[in-house]
Design a protein around this motif. Structure first.
Motif, PDB file in Angstrom:
ATOM      1  N   LEU A 199       0.838  -1.209   0.000  1.00  0.00           N
ATOM      2  CA  LEU A 199       0.000   0.000   0.000  1.00  0.00           C
ATOM      3  C   LEU A 199       0.868   1.252   0.000  1.00  0.00           C
ATOM      4  O   LEU A 199       0.655   2.186  -0.771  1.00  0.00           O
ATOM      5  CB  LEU A 199      -0.931   0.017   1.220  1.00  0.00           C
ATOM      6  CG  LEU A 199      -1.904  -1.140   1.376  1.00  0.00           C
ATOM      7  CD1 LEU A 199      -2.792  -0.913   2.599  1.00  0.00           C
ATOM      8  CD2 LEU A 199      -2.776  -1.283   0.136  1.00  0.00           C
ATOM      9  N   ILE A 200       1.862   1.274   0.902  1.00  0.00           N
ATOM     10  CA  ILE A 200       2.683   2.471   1.039  1.00  0.00           C
ATOM     11  C   ILE A 200       3.410   2.764  -0.273  1.00  0.00           C
ATOM     12  O   ILE A 200       3.479   3.911  -0.721  1.00  0.00           O
ATOM     13  CB  ILE A 200       3.701   2.297   2.191  1.00  0.00           C
ATOM     14  CG1 ILE A 200       2.959   2.253   3.529  1.00  0.00           C
ATOM     15  CG2 ILE A 200       4.719   3.431   2.195  1.00  0.00           C
ATOM     16  CD1 ILE A 200       3.863   2.041   4.723  1.00  0.00           C
ATOM     17  N   PHE A 201       3.933   1.707  -0.899  1.00  0.00           N
ATOM     18  CA  PHE A 201       4.717   1.902  -2.116  1.00  0.00           C
ATOM     19  C   PHE A 201       3.888   2.621  -3.176  1.00  0.00           C
ATOM     20  O   PHE A 201       4.343   3.593  -3.788  1.00  0.00           O
ATOM     21  CB  PHE A 201       5.206   0.538  -2.631  1.00  0.00           C
ATOM     22  CG  PHE A 201       6.055   0.625  -3.856  1.00  0.00           C
ATOM     23  CD1 PHE A 201       7.196   1.412  -3.868  1.00  0.00           C
ATOM     24  CD2 PHE A 201       5.715  -0.073  -5.011  1.00  0.00           C
ATOM     25  CE1 PHE A 201       7.988   1.502  -4.999  1.00  0.00           C
ATOM     26  CE2 PHE A 201       6.503   0.010  -6.145  1.00  0.00           C
ATOM     27  CZ  PHE A 201       7.631   0.803  -6.141  1.00  0.00           C
ATOM     28  N   THR A 202       2.657   2.166  -3.371  1.00  0.00           N
ATOM     29  CA  THR A 202       1.822   2.808  -4.385  1.00  0.00           C
ATOM     30  C   THR A 202       1.319   4.169  -3.918  1.00  0.00           C
ATOM     31  O   THR A 202       1.459   5.177  -4.631  1.00  0.00           O
ATOM     32  CB  THR A 202       0.625   1.915  -4.733  1.00  0.00           C
ATOM     33  OG1 THR A 202       1.117   0.644  -5.164  1.00  0.00           O
ATOM     34  CG2 THR A 202      -0.212   2.530  -5.828  1.00  0.00           C
ATOM     35  N   LEU A 203       0.744   4.217  -2.709  1.00  0.00           N
ATOM     36  CA  LEU A 203       0.083   5.450  -2.271  1.00  0.00           C
ATOM     37  C   LEU A 203       1.090   6.563  -1.983  1.00  0.00           C
ATOM     38  O   LEU A 203       0.823   7.732  -2.250  1.00  0.00           O
ATOM     39  CB  LEU A 203      -0.759   5.183  -1.012  1.00  0.00           C
ATOM     40  CG  LEU A 203      -1.952   4.254  -1.216  1.00  0.00           C
ATOM     41  CD1 LEU A 203      -2.665   4.005   0.101  1.00  0.00           C
ATOM     42  CD2 LEU A 203      -2.933   4.850  -2.230  1.00  0.00           C
ATOM     43  N   VAL A 204       2.235   6.203  -1.426  1.00  0.00           N
ATOM     44  CA  VAL A 204       3.187   7.234  -1.024  1.00  0.00           C
ATOM     45  C   VAL A 204       4.169   7.547  -2.152  1.00  0.00           C
ATOM     46  O   VAL A 204       4.447   8.713  -2.432  1.00  0.00           O
ATOM     47  CB  VAL A 204       3.948   6.796   0.249  1.00  0.00           C
ATOM     48  CG1 VAL A 204       5.029   7.795   0.604  1.00  0.00           C
ATOM     49  CG2 VAL A 204       2.978   6.634   1.395  1.00  0.00           C
ATOM     50  N   TYR A 205       4.697   6.507  -2.792  1.00  0.00           N
ATOM     51  CA  TYR A 205       5.784   6.752  -3.731  1.00  0.00           C
ATOM     52  C   TYR A 205       5.313   6.929  -5.168  1.00  0.00           C
ATOM     53  O   TYR A 205       5.755   7.819  -5.876  1.00  0.00           O
ATOM     54  CB  TYR A 205       6.811   5.615  -3.680  1.00  0.00           C
ATOM     55  CG  TYR A 205       7.620   5.621  -2.407  1.00  0.00           C
ATOM     56  CD1 TYR A 205       8.789   6.380  -2.317  1.00  0.00           C
ATOM     57  CD2 TYR A 205       7.221   4.887  -1.299  1.00  0.00           C
ATOM     58  CE1 TYR A 205       9.533   6.391  -1.158  1.00  0.00           C
ATOM     59  CE2 TYR A 205       7.953   4.901  -0.134  1.00  0.00           C
ATOM     60  CZ  TYR A 205       9.116   5.654  -0.071  1.00  0.00           C
ATOM     61  OH  TYR A 205       9.846   5.672   1.083  1.00  0.00           O
ATOM     62  N   LEU A 206       4.438   6.043  -5.631  1.00  0.00           N
ATOM     63  CA  LEU A 206       4.153   6.025  -7.065  1.00  0.00           C
ATOM     64  C   LEU A 206       3.134   7.075  -7.495  1.00  0.00           C
ATOM     65  O   LEU A 206       3.208   7.600  -8.596  1.00  0.00           O
ATOM     66  CB  LEU A 206       3.672   4.635  -7.490  1.00  0.00           C
ATOM     67  CG  LEU A 206       4.705   3.524  -7.342  1.00  0.00           C
ATOM     68  CD1 LEU A 206       4.176   2.228  -7.895  1.00  0.00           C
ATOM     69  CD2 LEU A 206       6.021   3.893  -8.018  1.00  0.00           C
ATOM     70  N   ILE A 207       2.151   7.354  -6.619  1.00  0.00           N
ATOM     71  CA  ILE A 207       1.139   8.348  -6.999  1.00  0.00           C
ATOM     72  C   ILE A 207       1.635   9.735  -6.616  1.00  0.00           C
ATOM     73  O   ILE A 207       1.855  10.010  -5.444  1.00  0.00           O
ATOM     74  CB  ILE A 207      -0.207   8.058  -6.299  1.00  0.00           C
ATOM     75  CG1 ILE A 207      -0.743   6.704  -6.764  1.00  0.00           C
ATOM     76  CG2 ILE A 207      -1.216   9.153  -6.592  1.00  0.00           C
ATOM     77  CD1 ILE A 207      -2.030   6.294  -6.088  1.00  0.00           C
ATOM     78  N   PRO A 208       1.820  10.607  -7.585  1.00  0.00           N
ATOM     79  CA  PRO A 208       2.347  11.935  -7.248  1.00  0.00           C
ATOM     80  C   PRO A 208       1.303  12.741  -6.486  1.00  0.00           C
ATOM     81  O   PRO A 208       0.106  12.581  -6.712  1.00  0.00           O
ATOM     82  CB  PRO A 208       2.638  12.564  -8.618  1.00  0.00           C
ATOM     83  CG  PRO A 208       1.869  11.765  -9.597  1.00  0.00           C
ATOM     84  CD  PRO A 208       1.533  10.450  -9.019  1.00  0.00           C
TER      85      PRO A 208
ATOM     86  N   GLY B  66      -5.549  -0.364  -8.943  1.00  0.00           N
ATOM     87  CA  GLY B  66      -5.973  -1.723  -9.251  1.00  0.00           C
ATOM     88  C   GLY B  66      -4.829  -2.707  -9.071  1.00  0.00           C
ATOM     89  O   GLY B  66      -4.985  -3.763  -8.439  1.00  0.00           O
ATOM     90  N   LEU B  67      -3.669  -2.365  -9.604  1.00  0.00           N
ATOM     91  CA  LEU B  67      -2.513  -3.261  -9.468  1.00  0.00           C
ATOM     92  C   LEU B  67      -2.138  -3.428  -8.004  1.00  0.00           C
ATOM     93  O   LEU B  67      -1.791  -4.522  -7.552  1.00  0.00           O
ATOM     94  CB  LEU B  67      -1.330  -2.722 -10.282  1.00  0.00           C
ATOM     95  CG  LEU B  67      -1.513  -2.779 -11.800  1.00  0.00           C
ATOM     96  CD1 LEU B  67      -0.356  -2.082 -12.498  1.00  0.00           C
ATOM     97  CD2 LEU B  67      -1.626  -4.225 -12.257  1.00  0.00           C
ATOM     98  N   MET B  68      -2.225  -2.326  -7.261  1.00  0.00           N
ATOM     99  CA  MET B  68      -1.902  -2.396  -5.828  1.00  0.00           C
ATOM    100  C   MET B  68      -2.826  -3.395  -5.130  1.00  0.00           C
ATOM    101  O   MET B  68      -2.376  -4.231  -4.347  1.00  0.00           O
ATOM    102  CB  MET B  68      -2.061  -1.008  -5.215  1.00  0.00           C
ATOM    103  CG  MET B  68      -1.926  -0.961  -3.706  1.00  0.00           C
ATOM    104  SD  MET B  68      -2.258   0.687  -3.060  1.00  0.00           S
ATOM    105  CE  MET B  68      -4.022   0.608  -2.812  1.00  0.00           C
ATOM    106  N   LEU B  69      -4.117  -3.317  -5.470  1.00  0.00           N
ATOM    107  CA  LEU B  69      -5.073  -4.221  -4.810  1.00  0.00           C
ATOM    108  C   LEU B  69      -4.834  -5.672  -5.214  1.00  0.00           C
ATOM    109  O   LEU B  69      -4.958  -6.582  -4.394  1.00  0.00           O
ATOM    110  CB  LEU B  69      -6.507  -3.797  -5.145  1.00  0.00           C
ATOM    111  CG  LEU B  69      -6.934  -2.488  -4.488  1.00  0.00           C
ATOM    112  CD1 LEU B  69      -8.369  -2.140  -4.867  1.00  0.00           C
ATOM    113  CD2 LEU B  69      -6.812  -2.584  -2.967  1.00  0.00           C
ATOM    114  N   ILE B  70      -4.466  -5.882  -6.493  1.00  0.00           N
ATOM    115  CA  ILE B  70      -4.175  -7.257  -6.924  1.00  0.00           C
ATOM    116  C   ILE B  70      -3.023  -7.826  -6.102  1.00  0.00           C
ATOM    117  O   ILE B  70      -3.085  -8.937  -5.580  1.00  0.00           O
ATOM    118  CB  ILE B  70      -3.828  -7.278  -8.433  1.00  0.00           C
ATOM    119  CG1 ILE B  70      -5.077  -6.958  -9.245  1.00  0.00           C
ATOM    120  CG2 ILE B  70      -3.255  -8.637  -8.827  1.00  0.00           C
ATOM    121  CD1 ILE B  70      -4.822  -6.809 -10.727  1.00  0.00           C
ATOM    122  N   LYS B  71      -1.970  -7.004  -5.949  1.00  0.00           N
ATOM    123  CA  LYS B  71      -0.829  -7.474  -5.156  1.00  0.00           C
ATOM    124  C   LYS B  71      -1.244  -7.739  -3.713  1.00  0.00           C
ATOM    125  O   LYS B  71      -0.926  -8.768  -3.125  1.00  0.00           O
ATOM    126  CB  LYS B  71       0.296  -6.424  -5.177  1.00  0.00           C
ATOM    127  CG  LYS B  71       1.146  -6.456  -6.426  1.00  0.00           C
ATOM    128  CD  LYS B  71       1.984  -5.200  -6.562  1.00  0.00           C
ATOM    129  CE  LYS B  71       3.110  -5.107  -5.560  1.00  0.00           C
ATOM    130  NZ  LYS B  71       3.822  -3.820  -5.674  1.00  0.00           N
TER     131      LYS B  71
END
Lengths: 209, 116, 664
Positions: A199-208, B66-71
């Motif tokens: 979660l952190i990787f996507t929400l914090v790092y990947l989404i600007p 979506g990809l985050m949720l899949i993972k």
């Protein structure tokens, strides 16, 4: 810290006098049920920290935001390391179910090494950010970022200690009760730490921001 | 990565008797390794997507989430065995997860976090 | 009579095997004396200690309340300074909520849940002990702030940014925050422990819908705790980082949203309200059927409405924040949700009334406290509905009307329920009845006192007296019936009558403890399993784990239904003594009970050490952490029963395996 105490207290596996699987009303293990309850509870802890970060991630000076500091390739690498540690953890669990002590210990140790590598990466990342001018109190963004990732880092570190302690106890044959279950419980905790990072990787790092 | 796969082949001989004890939908070490590889690929895709904010426009956010949720659910369902395990464990975990998502989303809503 | 004893040393000389004893010290194995309490992991001893500590803090909190009422009894009060007054109301609320009602519920839950479900202990006895010592550690830690520079002064919900260093420069709030973290660990571990206990350790045949209603309500409460405690943990950590490490989470100048604190606090705080009240609902639902000689009316409805309250309780927190400018949509949503939660609560009130309806009522003290709860809580519930209406709430926010409301639901609800439970279960816990005559005095002084103390607060509040104001003046008190001075005086007099009522309880305890007369085995003709053992229960609770066929199992063992169809006609077929004798005759031969342990106490002790370290000297933190780590390792390596070498003299067998002999 206080938080740590809870993990390990909840994670004790040796109250077996009352925890024999055959004697429970549902047939489920007391320890495993307790671990899942604890993980359910942890969802609200990390939910609060993630929400705080989401609320505050845009609150920083003109060039003190995520875009100026993030090093996506580096963080991706350490995310990959943590993801792979989940695999090695699963391999430890299946080995433990086969009563294969040697491979259990091997994979537990590999998991601990990968976990330590992740923590080391986080320490490196924090120091780099700090040198580049992102202190803990620099902005609301920095405070909430360090708090969230710091809590996660503490969880990983606690997990590493648990992994190493399990290895030690298996080597000395000092695990009371069901060895495979102990490994499985450590595994559940470890995977939980991994999904929080997903979660952190996507929400914090990947989404600007 | 290569070391992981190499090690898995060492263990191929064990896989045969594994099926006797493994009642969890017959997931073997090999299955777990395949899943981990898939997750690694997804992570790579995620990272690639993160560099394409402008190209993807409105699809950017849904794709990443979506990809985050899949993972997330791959690890929960398979690595953490929730798919094969007693439903009581799922109940305990999803109760916490659901409450967390609900209350924090509502709280962020009152901060107008989701308003453009 | 069944005797529990340590196995007699065999003829052969005992061999102490050093390899099986851990660490330098012998493991504690005493079953009498102070050590048996300090290192106990028996849920009944822990329950009694929880209760004793909670009642002590009830007196502390009550004393704080009386000082507040003394200050407000007349105009221009001089008993307390403004600063001391702030500390007093903050600590009054903190003490009553976190150090009295919650641990008192934990006391009943610890003591009676295993007994009600026919178990010999909780699922994790050592974690249970750890939780208790965390509560004690946290409670003492918070209260030491009185001596170390002043207590917390931000009100019990500690709104930001008022809780930041510039507005509260003493360490009071640091003590408060860290102390609540420590008691939070107690609640969280207790919650996990009790949920596992209820789910996994029920006696054979006891399905969920055959569980006593008190156990059900405790189960709901533990789920609330499980998910609410981490939220306050986050909030308290943010507050700690704000105060001690200069973060700006709640500093408006730095661009922060102070409402973040309010959200986090009330996401925890509203479930907390149900955490306080539901155990008492459970107690009342046990007491009313027993003294009406009828089963609880609509048991499934009471269960489901309890669960519904627990669930909907998560969706109403923002009604504490109607005056903070949430925006019309949020206010409307939370207003409707708040009105909705009155429905399951109303269902409960109806069920209790219908339980009384047509019953053979006996007005014991326990019964009177339960009926008192129904009435007083309904008053508080109705004023609660007026808060659900947002426009009306905006007028009432931060006035004494709110104070009146939550004292009616918390004193009139939670605390009357607790006293009902004390009178009902006292003979079970201590083998002696509390005096009914003193009990009636206790009840009526408390009822008169509480209505005099909290009733006028409705008027004071609607007249506009803000809560938390340390002084009022004659010039602005108004005239005639609505004169603030008159009602403030009445309220203060009521508070002292209430204080006398509480003292009568302690006098009653003292008097009954000096009586030689033992309580009968089943003084109330009770219905649930906890009465199917001796009073106080044996260390292993039951000689035989009962097999359960009915809701109200104990009742159905005593009475046989000779009616036909829907017509019930119960005839007594056995007395409690006969059932007990039968149990003892068939007692289980080998009962395994885990041995006491040092580690829970030591681990809990490390937490306040770290707390003091965070406030005064960071060097103490690693010391505390080292103690914690050491005790965790000691804990993990400790087997659940003591090795024979730990006994003095050492015994050849495993010492903790109690032998139950039924000779004589």
């Amino acid at each position: 810290m206080a938080d740590t105490a809870v993990h390990d207290a909840v994670d004790e596996h040796d109250d077996h006098g009352h925890g024999d699987v055959h004697h429970t009303s549902t047939g489920l293990s007391n320890n495993k049920l307790a671990m899942w309850l604890f993980l359910g509870s942890e969802c609200l802890l990390f939910g609060g920290l993630i929400s705080t970060y989401m609320l505050y991630r845009g609150r920083h000076s003109a060039n003190g935001g995520p875009d100026q500091f993030w090093d996506i390739p580096f963080t991706s690498a350490s995310s990959f390391v943590l993801l792979m540690s989940s695999l090695t953890m699963v391999l430890a669990v299946t080995a433990a179910k086969r009563k294969d002590d040697r491979n259990t210990n091997l994979w537990l140790t590999v998991t601990a090494i990968l976990g330590s590598l992740f923590v080391a990466g986080q320490v490196y990342e924090f120091t780099t950010f700090y040198r580049e001018g992102l202190g803990y109190t620099t902005s609301l963004f920095s405070s909430s970022f360090y708090t969230l990732t710091g809590f996660h880092g503490v969880h990983v570190s606690v997990g590493v200690i648990m992994l190493l302690a399990t290895v030690g106890m298996i080597l000395k044959n000092r695990i009371p009760g069901d060895k495979a279950e102990v490994v499985e419980l450590v595994g559940l905790y470890w995977h939980f730490v991994d999904i929080v990072w997903i979660l952190i990787f996507t929400l914090v790092y990947l989404i600007p921001a | 990565m290569s070391t992981d796969t190499a090690h898995a082949t060492d263990h191929d001989d064990v896989h045969d008797d594994e099926d006797h004890w493994n009642d969890e939908g017959h997931w073997t070490d090999l299955n777990y390794i395949k899943l981990a590889l898939a997750l690694a690929v997804i992570t790579a895709i995620e990272v690639a997507i993160s560099y394409m904010v402008d190209d993807l426009g409105p699809f950017f956010l849904p794709l990443l989430l979506g990809l985050m949720l899949i993972k997330f659910f791959s690890v929960v369902l398979f690595f953490m065995h929730l798919k094969f395990d007693n439903r009581l464990f799922s109940l305990m975990f999803y109760l916490g997860l659901g409450l967390a998502v609900a209350v924090y989303t509502a709280a962020l809503f009152t901060f107008k976090f989701f308003s453009p | 009579m069944a005797l529990i004893e340590r196995p007699a040393p065999a003829e052969a000389p005992a061999v102490a095997t050093p390899s099986s004893s851990f660490g330098v010290f012998r493991r504690p194995v005493e079953s009498t004396g102070w050590k048996s309490w300090l290192f106990t992991i028996d849920h009944k001893k822990l329950g009694i200690m929880y209760g004793a500590a909670a009642l002590f803090f009830f007196l502390v909190g009550g004393f704080e309340a009386l000082l507040i009422r003394l200050q407000l009894a007349g105009p221009n009060g001089t008993i307390l300074s403004a600063d001391k007054y702030n500390q007093m109301f903050t600590m009054h609320a903190t003490t009553m909520v976190f150090l009295f009602v919650m641990p008192m519920a934990a006391a009943f839950a610890n003591y009676f849940v295993p007994l009600q479900i026919g178990a010999r202990d909780v699922a994790f006895p050592r974690i249970n002990a750890f939780g208790f010592w965390c509560f004690i550690g946290g409670a003492i830690f918070i209260n030491t702030s009185w001596l170390l520079g002043g207590a917390a002064d931000g009100g019990w919900f500690m709104y930001a940014p008022n809780s930041s260093v510039p507005f509260s420069p003493t360490h009071g709030i640091d003590f408060w925050g860290l102390g609540l973290q420590i008691t939070g660990i107690a609640s969280l571990t207790g919650a996990i422990n009790l949920i596992v206990t209820v789910i996994n350790m029920r006696a054979p045949g006891m399905s969920l819908m055959k569980m006593p209603i008190f156990t059900w309500m405790i189960l709901v409460v533990q789920f609330l705790l499980l998910f609410a405690i981490p939220v306050i943990t986050v909030a308290l950590f943010l507050l700690m980082f704000q105060r001690n490490f200069d973060a700006t989470f709640f500093t408006v100048e730095a661009g922060a949203d102070p409402l973040l604190w309010q959200h986090l606090f009330w996401i925890f705080g509203h479930p907390e309200v149900y955490i306080l009240i539901l155990p008492s609902f459970g107690i009342v639902s046990e007491v009313l059927p027993v003294f009406s000689k009828k089963p609880l009316f609509g048991y499934p409805l009471v269960v489901f409405s309890g669960a519904a309250i627990g669930f909907v309780g998560w969706g109403v927190w923002a009604h504490h924040m109607f005056a903070s400018g949430l925006g019309p949509i949020s206010v409307a949503v939370f207003s409707v949700a708040t009105m909705a939660i009155a429905i399951p609560t109303g269902v409960k009130i109806v069920n209790w009334t219908m339980t009384l309806w047509g019953g053979k009522l006996s007005f014991t003290t326990a019964m009177m406290f339960s009926i008192g709860l129904i009435i007083e809580f309904t008053i508080g519930g109705l004023s609660g509905v007026t808060h659900a209406v947002a426009p009306s709430d905006t007028q009432q926010t931060d006035t004494y009307y709110i104070v009146a409301h939550f004292h009616y639901v918390l004193f009139g609800g939670a605390i009357l329920g607790i006293f009902s439970g004390l009178y009902y279960w006292w003979p079970k816990m201590f083998g002696k009845l509390l005096s009914e005559r003193l009990g009636k005095w206790n009840f009526w002084t408390m009822i008169v006192g509480m209505n005099l103390a909290f009733g006028p607060m409705h008027i004071i509040g609607l007249q506009g007296q803000p809560r938390r104001m340390y002084v009022w003046t004659d010039a602005r008190a108004g005239e005639g019936f609505f004169n603030l001075g008159f009602w403030n005086l009445i309220s203060s007099i009521g508070a002292f009558i209430l204080g006398i009522g509480v003292l009568l309880f302690f006098i009653n305890v003292f008097v009954s403890s000096r009586k030689k007369e033992r309580a009968p085995l089943d003084p109330w003709d009770a219905r649930s399993l906890e009465w199917m053992t001796t009073s106080p229960p044996k260390e292993h609770n039951f000689d035989v784990i009962p097999t359960v066929g009915h809701l109200d199992e104990f009742f159905h063992r005593k009475y046989e239904d000779r009616g036909e169809g829907d017509h019930h006609d119960f005839h007594q077929v056995a007395t409690a003594e006969e059932i007990m004798a039968e149990q003892e005759a068939n007692a289980d031969q080998h009962i395994h009970l885990p041995s006491p342990s040092y580690w829970p106490l030591l681990l809990a002790f490390s937490l306040p050490v770290m707390g003091y370290g965070l406030i005064f000297n960071l060097l103490l933190v690693p010391v505390g952490a080292a103690i914690a780590l050491a005790s965790m390792f000691g804990w993990s390596l400790e087997p659940h029963t003591a090795s024979p070498a730990d006994y003095d003299p050492p015994t050849p067998q495993g010492g903790a395996e109690l032998e139950v002999s039924t000779n004589g």
